[in-house]
Design an enzyme around this catalytic site. Structure first.
Site, PDB file in Angstrom:
ATOM      1  N   SER A 252       0.842  -1.193   0.000  1.00 42.10           N
ATOM      2  CA  SER A 252       0.000   0.000   0.000  1.00 42.10           C
ATOM      3  C   SER A 252       0.871   1.234   0.000  1.00 42.10           C
ATOM      4  O   SER A 252       2.003   1.218   0.479  1.00 42.10           O
ATOM      5  CB  SER A 252      -0.867   0.015   1.253  1.00 42.10           C
ATOM      6  OG  SER A 252      -0.043   0.300   2.361  1.00 42.10           O
ATOM      7  N   LYS A 253       0.298   2.285  -0.548  1.00 35.96           N
ATOM      8  CA  LYS A 253       1.119   3.489  -0.700  1.00 35.96           C
ATOM      9  C   LYS A 253       1.422   4.150   0.636  1.00 35.96           C
ATOM     10  O   LYS A 253       2.270   5.027   0.709  1.00 35.96           O
ATOM     11  CB  LYS A 253       0.476   4.457  -1.680  1.00 35.96           C
ATOM     12  CG  LYS A 253      -0.785   5.107  -1.214  1.00 35.96           C
ATOM     13  CD  LYS A 253      -1.229   6.113  -2.252  1.00 35.96           C
ATOM     14  CE  LYS A 253      -2.563   6.687  -1.848  1.00 35.96           C
ATOM     15  NZ  LYS A 253      -3.302   7.308  -2.902  1.00 35.96           N
ATOM     16  N   ARG A 254       0.725   3.749   1.687  1.00 35.67           N
ATOM     17  CA  ARG A 254       1.063   4.294   3.006  1.00 35.67           C
ATOM     18  C   ARG A 254       2.448   3.796   3.447  1.00 35.67           C
ATOM     19  O   ARG A 254       3.134   4.449   4.207  1.00 35.67           O
ATOM     20  CB  ARG A 254       0.039   3.873   4.055  1.00 35.67           C
ATOM     21  CG  ARG A 254      -1.368   4.242   3.717  1.00 35.67           C
ATOM     22  CD  ARG A 254      -1.781   5.610   4.275  1.00 35.67           C
ATOM     23  NE  ARG A 254      -2.952   6.108   3.557  1.00 35.67           N
ATOM     24  CZ  ARG A 254      -2.915   6.998   2.565  1.00 35.67           C
ATOM     25  NH1 ARG A 254      -1.775   7.529   2.174  1.00 35.67           N
ATOM     26  NH2 ARG A 254      -4.007   7.380   1.964  1.00 35.67           N
ATOM     27  N   ASN A 256       4.802   2.020   1.167  1.00 36.07           N
ATOM     28  CA  ASN A 256       5.754   1.972   0.056  1.00 36.07           C
ATOM     29  C   ASN A 256       5.203   2.824  -1.072  1.00 36.07           C
ATOM     30  O   ASN A 256       4.015   2.770  -1.317  1.00 36.07           O
ATOM     31  CB  ASN A 256       5.806   0.541  -0.506  1.00 36.07           C
ATOM     32  CG  ASN A 256       6.943  -0.268   0.051  1.00 36.07           C
ATOM     33  OD1 ASN A 256       8.051   0.226   0.165  1.00 36.07           O
ATOM     34  ND2 ASN A 256       6.674  -1.507   0.387  1.00 36.07           N
ATOM     35  N   ARG A 468       5.481  12.335   2.738  1.00 34.44           N
ATOM     36  CA  ARG A 468       5.149  11.160   3.555  1.00 34.44           C
ATOM     37  C   ARG A 468       6.359  10.732   4.386  1.00 34.44           C
ATOM     38  O   ARG A 468       6.243  10.404   5.553  1.00 34.44           O
ATOM     39  CB  ARG A 468       4.674  10.020   2.646  1.00 34.44           C
ATOM     40  CG  ARG A 468       3.742   9.079   3.362  1.00 34.44           C
ATOM     41  CD  ARG A 468       3.043   8.140   2.411  1.00 34.44           C
ATOM     42  NE  ARG A 468       2.077   8.819   1.574  1.00 34.44           N
ATOM     43  CZ  ARG A 468       2.000   8.689   0.256  1.00 34.44           C
ATOM     44  NH1 ARG A 468       2.828   7.908  -0.380  1.00 34.44           N
ATOM     45  NH2 ARG A 468       1.088   9.340  -0.425  1.00 34.44           N
TER      46      ARG A 468
END
Ligand code: GLU
Length: 487
Positions: A252-254, A256, A468
């Site tokens: 998931s982009k959270r 990676n 992020r």
């Protein structure tokens, strides 16, 4: 039989590495068998699909060298290859199912369905349609229709028994019909859902092997049933293991970066990314880790896919990329790649207007523009220490702005400015004060070139990942000593 495979992404966001992974395996199956590989855009979710995302998907798959034989841009004998342009076709097939009694009109209101869902939740039973409109007599249904009561078309699903899904990798999978919902096939607006459009298109496009992520296994019974209703043979089904984060959770982009364009922007070579995706769940017969797309397609065999959750590990990808850079490129080729990547006139011409007024010597360009040519900025939590904003507030601001930026369909200075201004207002900060930590996160310093322009130039992928990372850095850092001084 000519082998025909397809990748069928939905253009609802950034081009995902998972799409490239699925595309790669479909590509290899088709190429190995001398067959055809098709790209189909599944944009039946009109509200979430957008042309920018579609263009980005095509661009990134092409960048990776996964050329398709038929698709929305190259055409082909089974077009159009974009589902939003095929709605008439789906309506015809839905009408056929209705006529044959395999589907029914459901007039239930969203309120009733919501009540049903909550009641099922309270009772601890599986949520799903209860079949109320199946009980309607033809006359009742006709009256409702005559009164223009909105309806959807649902498929009939057996209430008992077992559906057998034969998966090329997993063998026989048994799924009880009672777990399968009476799926909506046609929505109120006459648009198909994924399930109807997918089956109809796979048939009309003569797809022989449906190779997709394992998250679709639970949908297979619905598809098999539709094939049976239509009297069509079921294509070979193959569900690939999902890509995972190093902690084994779903990629998931959270955790990676998942956008293919991020990897391009960071300076990964397409050969290396494709090679790495090939190592996910697959291996060369000789165990060699470095291989080209053509080598992989040449040796491809579905039997060599392993079902253990493949881990997408950026460190390993970076290591492999290093090998490709060092071992495969002559100095001349290396220089060409660097130029293609960012050291080119076009990129420089975007930066010049921001730097010209800020330098007295050309040699000042290096330090001033280094962040335009970097990936991660290797920041320290202390870099964010700020008299007016505590770390806690900075974190909240980063999170809010990230959410806003994630939603941007068009990435330009105006849109970026609007997101940041809105957040500054929400946090009741003067814009200038509010932007300071953003300068640090994105450009590494509060004295860089103007933030909104710099963000536009850096692009959505790099900017969001930098923010992020900065957020993670501050969240995991010990409290700042300056916090006490913040009023
Ligand atoms: N549109 C689906 C997706 O976005 C395709 C799934 C399939 O290949 O059937 O993943």
């Amino acid at each position: 039989m000519t082998v025909r495979t397809r990748v069928a992404p939905s253009p609802t966001g950034d081009p995902h590495v998972g799409t490239a992974y699925t595309a790669l395996f479909n590509y290899c199956v088709a190429r190995h068998a001398g067959g055809q590989f098709i790209l189909r855009i599944e944009d039946t979710d009109v509200a979430r699909s957008n042309p920018q995302s579609q263009a980005a998907i095509l661009e990134s798959l092409r960048w990776l060298g996964l050329e398709w034989d038929e698709g929305p841009d190259v055409g082909g004998p089974h077009g159009p290859y974009q589902q939003s342009l095929r709605s008439e076709t789906y309506r015809t097939y839905a009408a056929q199912l209705l006529e044959q009694g395999h589907a029914f009109r459901c007039f239930c209101t969203p309120e009733r369905l919501e009540q049903l869902r909550s009641a099922q939740q309270r009772a601890g039973v599986r949520p799903g349609y209860d079949g109320r409109c199946l009980e309607l007599s033809p006359a009742e249904a006709e009256t409702l229709r005559a009164n223009s009561t909105p309806f959807v078309v649902r498929m009939r699903v057996p209430r008992e028994g077992i559906c057998v899904v034969n998966d090329l990798l997993r063998g026989r999978i048994e799924i009880g019909w009672e777990t399968v919902d009476m799926q909506v096939l046609l929505k109120q607006d006459g648009m198909p859902t994924y399930h109807l459009a997918n089956v109809v298109d796979d048939r009309l496009m003569e797809i022989t092997h449906v190779i997709r992520g394992e998250e679709w296994i639970s949908s297979a019974p619905k598809h098999i049933l539709l094939y049976n209703y239509f009297g069509w043979p079921v294509p070979a089904l193959c569900h690939l293991p999902l890509l995972r984060n190093p902690d084994k959770s779903k990629l998931s982009k959270r955790r990676n970066p998942t956008s293919i364009l991020y990897y391009r922007r960071m300076g990964y070579l397409p050969e290396a990314l494709v090679n790495y995706l090939g190592l996910m769940a697959w291996s060369m017969p000789d165990g060699e880790e470095k291989f080209t797309l053509a080598q992989m397609a040449g040796k491809f065999d579905l039997k060599r896919i392993s079902l253990g959750g493949p881990v997408f590990d950026i460190k390993k990808l970076t290591w492999l990329n290093g090998r490709w850079l060092r071992e495969n490129l002559s100095d001349e080729e290396f220089a060409e790649r660097v130029q293609e990547w960012a050291l080119n006139r076009d990129y420089l011409m975007r930066i010049v207007p921001l730097v010209k007024s800020r330098v007295s010597l050309l040699s000042e360009l290096g330090p001033l523009t280094a962040f335009f040519l970097s990936g991660d900025l290797n920041l320290n939590p202390k870099d964010f220490d700020d008299k007016k904003m505590s770390r806690d507030v900075i974190c909240k601001a980063f999170a809010q702005v990230l959410a806003g930026l994630d939603e941007l369909v068009t990435w330009n200075k105006e849109a970026i400015t609007a997101v940041l201004k809105q957040s500054a207002d929400a946090f009741q900060f003067k814009l200038r004060d509010f932007l300071r930590p953003f300068y640090v996160a994105v450009a590494g310093s509060t004295t860089s070139t103007p933030l909104f322009d710099s963000m536009e130039i850096l692009g959505r992928d790099l900017c969001r990942v930098r923010l992020r990372r900065a957020l993670e850095l501050l969240q995991t850092a010990r409290p700042a000593t300056t916090d006490a001084e913040v009023d």
